[in-house]
Design a protein around this motif. Structure first.
Motif, PDB file in Angstrom:
ATOM      1  N   ALA A 148       0.855  -1.184   0.000  1.00 31.39           N
ATOM      2  CA  ALA A 148       0.000   0.000   0.000  1.00 31.39           C
ATOM      3  C   ALA A 148       0.887   1.230   0.000  1.00 31.39           C
ATOM      4  O   ALA A 148       1.806   1.340   0.823  1.00 31.39           O
ATOM      5  N   VAL A 149       0.631   2.160  -0.930  1.00 33.52           N
ATOM      6  CA  VAL A 149       1.468   3.339  -1.072  1.00 33.52           C
ATOM      7  C   VAL A 149       0.611   4.603  -1.076  1.00 33.52           C
ATOM      8  O   VAL A 149      -0.570   4.581  -1.453  1.00 33.52           O
ATOM      9  N   ASP A 150       1.229   5.682  -0.651  1.00 26.85           N
ATOM     10  CA  ASP A 150       0.597   7.003  -0.657  1.00 26.85           C
ATOM     11  C   ASP A 150       1.029   7.722  -1.922  1.00 26.85           C
ATOM     12  O   ASP A 150       2.198   8.093  -2.075  1.00 26.85           O
ATOM     13  N   TYR A 151       0.105   7.915  -2.867  1.00 26.90           N
ATOM     14  CA  TYR A 151       0.512   8.522  -4.129  1.00 26.90           C
ATOM     15  C   TYR A 151       0.666  10.040  -4.044  1.00 26.90           C
ATOM     16  O   TYR A 151       0.946  10.692  -5.053  1.00 26.90           O
ATOM     17  N   ARG A 152       0.541  10.588  -2.848  1.00 27.68           N
ATOM     18  CA  ARG A 152       0.905  11.989  -2.668  1.00 27.68           C
ATOM     19  C   ARG A 152       2.398  12.151  -2.411  1.00 27.68           C
ATOM     20  O   ARG A 152       2.920  13.263  -2.442  1.00 27.68           O
ATOM     21  N   GLU A 153       3.062  11.035  -2.153  1.00 23.70           N
ATOM     22  CA  GLU A 153       4.499  11.070  -1.908  1.00 23.70           C
ATOM     23  C   GLU A 153       5.261  10.946  -3.221  1.00 23.70           C
ATOM     24  O   GLU A 153       4.926  10.108  -4.066  1.00 23.70           O
ATOM     25  N   ALA A 154       6.286  11.760  -3.387  1.00 22.86           N
ATOM     26  CA  ALA A 154       7.130  11.674  -4.579  1.00 22.86           C
ATOM     27  C   ALA A 154       7.776  10.301  -4.657  1.00 22.86           C
ATOM     28  O   ALA A 154       8.212   9.747  -3.647  1.00 22.86           O
ATOM     29  N   GLY A 155       7.817   9.750  -5.855  1.00 21.19           N
ATOM     30  CA  GLY A 155       8.470   8.465  -6.060  1.00 21.19           C
ATOM     31  C   GLY A 155       7.636   7.256  -5.715  1.00 21.19           C
ATOM     32  O   GLY A 155       8.156   6.132  -5.676  1.00 21.19           O
ATOM     33  N   TRP A 156       6.333   7.460  -5.504  1.00 21.29           N
ATOM     34  CA  TRP A 156       5.498   6.312  -5.136  1.00 21.29           C
ATOM     35  C   TRP A 156       5.504   5.240  -6.223  1.00 21.29           C
ATOM     36  O   TRP A 156       5.503   4.032  -5.916  1.00 21.29           O
ATOM     37  N   ASP A 157       5.523   5.661  -7.488  1.00 22.42           N
ATOM     38  CA  ASP A 157       5.499   4.694  -8.579  1.00 22.42           C
ATOM     39  C   ASP A 157       6.801   3.897  -8.644  1.00 22.42           C
ATOM     40  O   ASP A 157       6.790   2.692  -8.940  1.00 22.42           O
ATOM     41  N   LYS A 158       7.912   4.555  -8.334  1.00 20.84           N
ATOM     42  CA  LYS A 158       9.193   3.843  -8.298  1.00 20.84           C
ATOM     43  C   LYS A 158       9.170   2.785  -7.200  1.00 20.84           C
ATOM     44  O   LYS A 158       9.672   1.665  -7.392  1.00 20.84           O
ATOM     45  N   ARG A 159       8.567   3.125  -6.076  1.00 22.12           N
ATOM     46  CA  ARG A 159       8.462   2.164  -4.976  1.00 22.12           C
ATOM     47  C   ARG A 159       7.646   0.941  -5.397  1.00 22.12           C
ATOM     48  O   ARG A 159       7.993  -0.202  -5.077  1.00 22.12           O
ATOM     49  N   VAL A 160       6.569   1.165  -6.139  1.00 21.14           N
ATOM     50  CA  VAL A 160       5.753   0.048  -6.624  1.00 21.14           C
ATOM     51  C   VAL A 160       6.571  -0.819  -7.570  1.00 21.14           C
ATOM     52  O   VAL A 160       6.569  -2.051  -7.476  1.00 21.14           O
ATOM     53  N   ARG A 161       7.291  -0.184  -8.482  1.00 17.91           N
ATOM     54  CA  ARG A 161       8.096  -0.929  -9.457  1.00 17.91           C
ATOM     55  C   ARG A 161       9.122  -1.804  -8.743  1.00 17.91           C
ATOM     56  O   ARG A 161       9.318  -2.979  -9.094  1.00 17.91           O
ATOM     57  N   GLU A 162       9.784  -1.229  -7.739  1.00 21.43           N
ATOM     58  CA  GLU A 162      10.839  -1.970  -7.033  1.00 21.43           C
ATOM     59  C   GLU A 162      10.267  -3.129  -6.217  1.00 21.43           C
ATOM     60  O   GLU A 162      10.885  -4.196  -6.124  1.00 21.43           O
ATOM     61  N   ARG A 172      -1.432   8.753 -15.279  1.00 20.59           N
ATOM     62  CA  ARG A 172      -0.306   8.589 -16.208  1.00 20.59           C
ATOM     63  C   ARG A 172       0.824   7.785 -15.557  1.00 20.59           C
ATOM     64  O   ARG A 172       1.417   6.903 -16.182  1.00 20.59           O
ATOM     65  N   ALA A 173       1.112   8.083 -14.289  1.00 22.39           N
ATOM     66  CA  ALA A 173       2.173   7.361 -13.587  1.00 22.39           C
ATOM     67  C   ALA A 173       1.795   5.880 -13.413  1.00 22.39           C
ATOM     68  O   ALA A 173       2.641   4.992 -13.551  1.00 22.39           O
ATOM     69  N   ALA A 174       0.530   5.625 -13.112  1.00 20.19           N
ATOM     70  CA  ALA A 174       0.068   4.240 -12.962  1.00 20.19           C
ATOM     71  C   ALA A 174       0.212   3.489 -14.284  1.00 20.19           C
ATOM     72  O   ALA A 174       0.659   2.336 -14.319  1.00 20.19           O
ATOM     73  N   TYR A 175      -0.157   4.129 -15.378  1.00 21.88           N
ATOM     74  CA  TYR A 175      -0.025   3.526 -16.704  1.00 21.88           C
ATOM     75  C   TYR A 175       1.427   3.156 -16.994  1.00 21.88           C
ATOM     76  O   TYR A 175       1.714   2.110 -17.595  1.00 21.88           O
TER      77      TYR A 175
END
Length: 322
Positions: free
Chosen positions: A191-205, A223-226
């Motif tokens: 579970a991630v907070d998408y208000r935080e910078a780099g949330w998408d990178k955290r998901v990828r990792e 767009r970031a989710a895509y």
């Protein structure tokens, strides 16, 4: 009866509590003593006088809401008298749901089992049906990595629960630490907070390539989710909580072999309507394997409910309680 009416387009404060005569059911209709009424984000836009998709700005004065649960207290001509006293839910209140009484077609009613809460029923009759429609469009199962955006919202919270039950790896993305924590409680493995910078990178990792995105947010977050989707993934668009829709470029999506799926278009164009989806959603709630989040406001606080939705301070389905 008590009713919330809008006399002028504008801010949430324009929603006002008034007293009007009880509505009278016509032929084929019933009057329901409302115990819970659903509120949708789209209604905050309509309140401002904005047309949203197939929904034009409402004629004024307006009473919003189509989802109500409660008890049938009067029936119109041609309606069996035995319906009186039954607990029911409908997504088709024709007189408006933001009220202590509402009129609806008798044919739109679903009778409720005694153990199903009114707020839960209101959450499932449309929000739950939407969830099942999206999953019909993009089925999930073991081997899928599912990213549910707005994972503490009405649809998102149900998607998290369903995807986990189906055996998928579930990522829940939500706005703020409390909402992210709620997504984790509902079953998101990450579970991630998408208000935080780099949330998408955290998901990828942490999760690798995503196979399915359910995007009810849009904008740059969509767009970031895509961008997290792997080749052959599915991007399901069903909302624009960020203020604008995000549909990926068709050429780019084709090059990546990503299927871009219009969730709302699927629901609106579905053969036979959505009655079967409503039935499945209500059955899942009755059986207890899907539990919607419900945040209740008093009917008189409808303006506060709209304001909370607009500021994204709510979790789950918002309902008004007369």
């Amino acid at each position: 009866m008590d009713v919330i009416r809008l006399h002028a387009y504008g801010p949430a404060a324009n929603l006002r509590l008034e007293t009007l005569p009880d509505p009278v059911p016509g032929p084929g209709e019933v009057r329901v003593a409302v115990r819970a009424a659903g509120v949708h984000f789209i209604e905050t836009l309509l309140r401002q006088g904005r047309a949203v998709g197939p929904h034009p700005a409402p004629a004024l004065p307006a009473v919003f809401g189509s989802e109500v649960a409660g008890v049938v207290e009067a029936v119109g001509e041609g309606v069996p008298a035995g319906l009186a006293g039954r607990r029911v839910v409908t997504g088709a209140a024709s007189s408006g749901g933001y009220a202590s009484r509402a009129v609806a077609p008798a044919g739109s009613l679903t009778e409720l089992p005694g153990h199903v809460d009114d707020g839960v029923a209101v959450a499932m009759v449309t929000t739950g049906a939407t969830t099942f429609g999206l999953l019909e469009l993009a089925p999930v199962g073991p081997g899928d990595v599912v990213l549910a955006m707005a994972a503490a919202g009405g649809v998102g919270s149900l998607l998290v629960q369903y995807a986990r039950r189906a055996g998928a790896t579930v990522v829940g993305a939500a706005g703020g630490p409390a909402k992210a924590a709620r997504a984790a409680e509902l079953g998101a493995g990450l579970a991630v907070d998408y208000r935080e910078a780099g949330w998408d990178k955290r998901v990828r990792e942490a999760a690798g390539e995503v196979t399915v995105v359910f995007d009810g947010v849009g904008g740059e977050l969509g767009r970031a989710a895509y961008g997290l989707l792997g080749r052959g993934g599915r991007h399901v668009v069903f909302g624009s909580a960020a203020g604008e829709w995000f549909f990926p470029d068709a050429g780019e999506a084709a090059a990546r072999e990503v299927a871009v799926l219009d969730g709302i278009g699927h629901l609106l164009g579905r053969d036979g309507g959505t009655a079967d989806l409503r039935a499945r959603a209500l059955e899942a709630a009755a059986e207890g394997w899907l539990t919607p989040l419900v945040q209740a406001f008093p009917l008189a606080a409808a303006a506060a409910a709209h304001a909370a939705l607009e500021s994204r301070d709510t979790m789950g389905k918002v309902v008004l309680v007369p």
